[in-house]
Design a protein around this motif. Structure first.
Motif, short mmCIF file in Angstrom:
data_model
loop_
_atom_site.label_atom_id
_atom_site.label_comp_id
_atom_site.label_asym_id
_atom_site.label_seq_id
_atom_site.Cartn_x
_atom_site.Cartn_y
_atom_site.Cartn_z
N TYR A 1 0.87 -1.20 -0.07
CA TYR A 1 -0.04 0.30 0.19
C TYR A 1 0.42 1.12 -0.41
O TYR A 1 1.45 1.93 0.62
N LEU A 2 1.19 1.53 -0.57
CA LEU A 2 1.84 3.20 -1.11
C LEU A 2 0.78 4.38 -1.08
O LEU A 2 1.14 5.91 -0.79
N SER A 3 -0.73 4.18 -0.17
CA SER A 3 -1.20 5.62 -0.33
C SER A 3 -1.93 4.73 0.90
O SER A 3 -2.29 3.48 1.69
N ASP A 4 -2.73 6.13 1.52
CA ASP A 4 -2.93 5.83 3.17
C ASP A 4 -4.34 6.12 2.52
O ASP A 4 -5.04 7.24 1.26
N PRO A 5 -5.56 5.70 3.23
CA PRO A 5 -6.69 5.52 2.79
C PRO A 5 -7.66 6.59 3.05
O PRO A 5 -8.83 7.42 2.52
N ARG A 6 -6.44 6.76 4.80
CA ARG A 6 -7.36 8.09 5.30
C ARG A 6 -6.96 9.35 4.61
O ARG A 6 -8.23 10.30 5.21
N LYS A 7 -6.18 8.99 4.00
CA LYS A 7 -6.17 10.59 3.18
C LYS A 7 -5.65 11.08 1.84
O LYS A 7 -5.77 11.85 1.08
N CYS A 8 -6.39 9.82 1.03
CA CYS A 8 -6.49 9.38 -0.35
C CYS A 8 -8.14 9.45 -0.79
O CYS A 8 -8.50 8.58 -0.72
N ASP A 9 -8.47 10.29 -1.96
CA ASP A 9 -9.27 9.56 -2.86
C ASP A 9 -8.97 8.15 -2.89
O ASP A 9 -8.05 7.56 -4.07
N ALA A 10 -9.92 7.21 -3.13
CA ALA A 10 -9.91 6.51 -3.39
C ALA A 10 -9.48 6.18 -4.78
O ALA A 10 -8.84 5.13 -4.83
N SER A 11 -10.25 6.54 -5.81
CA SER A 11 -9.96 6.60 -7.16
C SER A 11 -8.58 6.83 -7.44
O SER A 11 -7.50 6.44 -8.57
N LYS A 12 -8.01 7.42 -6.91
CA LYS A 12 -5.83 7.62 -6.49
C LYS A 12 -5.30 7.20 -5.81
O LYS A 12 -4.08 7.10 -5.92
#
Length: 181
Positions: free
Chosen positions: A109-120
């Protein structure tokens, strides 16, 4: 980054239509210089300072082996489309999926789903694979067998009908495998 190994009990592969049956292990990769002794010390210190039970935390060494991977950008729910493309690539290049009870669907997981739009969301998806078809040794044995048969056929071509009748059995390198002509 946070990583996860995913599997479903009693199933080789992943059935995305039944996510409720997924199990996972969350992991964080440690630098290569961190030893088991270093890890044990850190667990002991964290337990003392935080006054929490960290006994379930493990030092895991995992040899992932041969894999196919792809960067998925988008919602976790859209991963099956990316996985399908990975599997097509794998099959077109002579490999097959090798998800088992020892080799897992792996996500990084390179993105944090709490801080990023799901599409990104950016997620590296990694699947274990193996070469399709016969093993290298089986292919080598088959090639040896073909060469032996060619030699026998050349010898038979030189024989008279009477000699062929007397020599209708041939053994391959003295092994128990026999052919009848």
């Amino acid at each position: 980054p946070l990583e996860g190994f995913w599997w479903q009990d009693g199933k080789d592969g992943i059935d995305y239509d039944h996510k409720e049956g997924l199990n996972f292990i969350s992991i964080i990769r440690l630098p290569d210089f961190v030893t088991k002794a270093d890890f044990d010390w850190a667990i002991e210190e964290a337990t003392k300072k935080k006054k929490q039970d960290f006994s379930r935390v493990e030092f895991l060494t995992y040899d992932e082996g041969l894999c196919v991977q792809c960067m998925h950008i988008g919602s976790y729910d859209d991963e099956p489309a990316t996985v399908e493309l990975m599997h097509k690539y794998m099959q077109n290049n002579g490999y097959e999926l090798d998800i088992t009870d020892k080799r897992y669907h792996h996500e990084i997981y390179l993105s944090d789903p709490r801080k990023c739009d799901a599409s990104k969301l950016k997620t590296v998806i990694r699947h274990p694979i193996k070469k399709s078809g016969w093993s290298e040794e089986a292919c080598k044995n088959m090639m040896e067998l073909i060469e032996t048969v060619k030699k026998i056929e050349k010898e038979q071509a030189k024989m008279t009908p009477e000699e062929k009748k007397r020599n209708e059995w041939a053994a391959w390198d003295g092994d128990t495998m026999l052919f009848k002509y």
